[in-house]
Write a protein that holds these residues in place. Structure first.
Motif, PDB file in Angstrom:
ATOM      1  N   GLN A  60       0.809  -1.217   0.000  1.00 29.45           N
ATOM      2  CA  GLN A  60       0.000   0.000   0.000  1.00 29.45           C
ATOM      3  C   GLN A  60       0.846   1.273   0.000  1.00 29.45           C
ATOM      4  O   GLN A  60       0.626   2.176  -0.810  1.00 29.45           O
ATOM      5  CB  GLN A  60      -0.949  -0.003   1.205  1.00 29.45           C
ATOM      6  N   TYR A  61       1.806   1.369   0.918  1.00 24.35           N
ATOM      7  CA  TYR A  61       2.616   2.589   0.996  1.00 24.35           C
ATOM      8  C   TYR A  61       3.468   2.751  -0.260  1.00 24.35           C
ATOM      9  O   TYR A  61       3.522   3.833  -0.861  1.00 24.35           O
ATOM     10  CB  TYR A  61       3.504   2.556   2.239  1.00 24.35           C
ATOM     11  N   ARG A  63       2.876   1.505  -3.087  1.00 20.88           N
ATOM     12  CA  ARG A  63       1.973   1.717  -4.223  1.00 20.88           C
ATOM     13  C   ARG A  63       1.701   3.206  -4.409  1.00 20.88           C
ATOM     14  O   ARG A  63       1.702   3.710  -5.533  1.00 20.88           O
ATOM     15  CB  ARG A  63       0.667   0.951  -3.994  1.00 20.88           C
ATOM     16  N   ARG A  64       1.475   3.917  -3.330  1.00 14.18           N
ATOM     17  CA  ARG A  64       1.216   5.357  -3.430  1.00 14.18           C
ATOM     18  C   ARG A  64       2.453   6.092  -3.943  1.00 14.18           C
ATOM     19  O   ARG A  64       2.337   7.020  -4.752  1.00 14.18           O
ATOM     20  CB  ARG A  64       0.791   5.918  -2.074  1.00 14.18           C
ATOM     21  N   ASN A  68       2.561   8.195  -7.517  1.00 10.98           N
ATOM     22  CA  ASN A  68       3.065   9.568  -7.579  1.00 10.98           C
ATOM     23  C   ASN A  68       4.123   9.704  -8.675  1.00 10.98           C
ATOM     24  O   ASN A  68       4.106  10.662  -9.466  1.00 10.98           O
ATOM     25  CB  ASN A  68       3.648   9.957  -6.222  1.00 10.98           C
ATOM     26  N   ILE A  90      -8.145   6.080  -5.754  1.00  8.88           N
ATOM     27  CA  ILE A  90      -7.133   6.746  -4.936  1.00  8.88           C
ATOM     28  C   ILE A  90      -6.783   8.147  -5.446  1.00  8.88           C
ATOM     29  O   ILE A  90      -5.999   8.866  -4.826  1.00  8.88           O
ATOM     30  CB  ILE A  90      -5.859   5.860  -4.887  1.00  8.88           C
TER      31      ILE A  90
END
Length: 275
Positions: A60-61, A63-64, A68, A90
């Motif tokens: 999850q982290y 992935r963000r 970006n 998202i």
């Protein structure tokens, strides 16, 4: 490295790419594409990054961070369909990045998918980011998308035209003076654009001035029960004024006058006689 099973290796790879891609924006003007996109596309890095974000639960982290990076790489360039489909759940967390890809009209459908224009200004702490995104959509967007955005955000931007409200928000969110002034400038820039599309703003803190006319009811010849009993206001007369006439008295002859005078005198004597 990006597809390594070792978490530390993945973190290092993503951080390394990020430290190259983000500074790569320095000096790039609006409408210019990222200078490293072509190279990273041809060497297979971008496809690997897109593949990496497909697992929404596992990383999850990271992935963000990767999303970006991809947004920045696709500045002013059409987003790949396989990436567009991955960001719908998202994208509300990437408003400034959406502004970069909004420089390309081909990306506007992806940005506004699922009525995303209705979510503008949901986060009150970042109005400047929403204002910038809206301006980019108006600048490069189609007529249809401009209308969608204008009608969706009109009332929200109208509220920001009260600069006293912006000053209060600045205190609440600890904005510095530069941030506050930038918001005010963007509001002033956006206001006439929205008004052309969605109509003039009415002062958000004053009720509109309306010319109220009393309802007109037909005049009737008699008593208006509905008006008198309070079921509605009737400005017409409730009662019709009666017309009163007084008949003229007949003039007496001298003989008739003497006769009637005698009768009056006789009646007076009878009424006043002490007997």
């Amino acid at each position: 490295m990006i597809d390594s099973e070792d978490g530390n290796v993945r973190n290092t790879a993503i951080l390394t790419i990020e430290n190259i891609i983000i500074p790569g924006l320095d000096g790039i003007k609006e409408g210019d594409q990222h200078p490293y996109r072509k190279q990273l596309q041809s060497d297979g890095t971008i496809p690997k990054l897109i593949k990496f974000i497909e697992d929404k639960e596992k990383y999850q982290y990271q992935r963000r961070q990767t999303i970006n990076i991809l947004f920045v790489l696709f500045k002013a360039y059409p987003l790949p369909p396989e990436f567009s489909s991955q960001i719908q759940d998202i994208k509300q967390f990437f408003i400034s990045q959406l502004t970069l890809v909004a420089e390309c009209p081909d990306n506007h459908e992806t940005i506004l998918a699922n009525n995303f224009e209705n979510k503008f200004f949901e986060d009150e702490s970042i109005p400047l980011l929403y204002l910038n995104l809206a301006l980019m959509l108006f600048k490069y967007g189609s007529k249809e998308n401009k209308q969608k955005v204008a009608f969706a955000i009109k009332n929200k931007v109208k509220g920001l035209t009260n600069f006293g409200f912006i000053d209060q928000m600045a205190n609440s969110y600890n904005w510095d003076e530069e941030m506050k002034q930038n918001i005010k400038l963007k509001v002033q820039e956006l206001k006439p654009i929205i008004e052309v599309i969605a109509g003039k703003f009415i002062n958000p803190f004053q009720a509109p001035l309306l010319k109220i006319r009393a309802p007109q009811f037909p005049q009737t010849g008699g008593f208006n029960q509905a008006g008198q009993m309070g079921r509605r206001i009737n400005p017409a007369l409730q009662l019709k004024s009666p017309i009163v006439t007084t008949p003229k008295m007949k003039l007496l002859t001298k003989e008739e006058e003497a006769s009637k005078h005698y009768i009056c005198e006789l009646s007076n004597q009878i009424m006043t006689d002490p007997v």
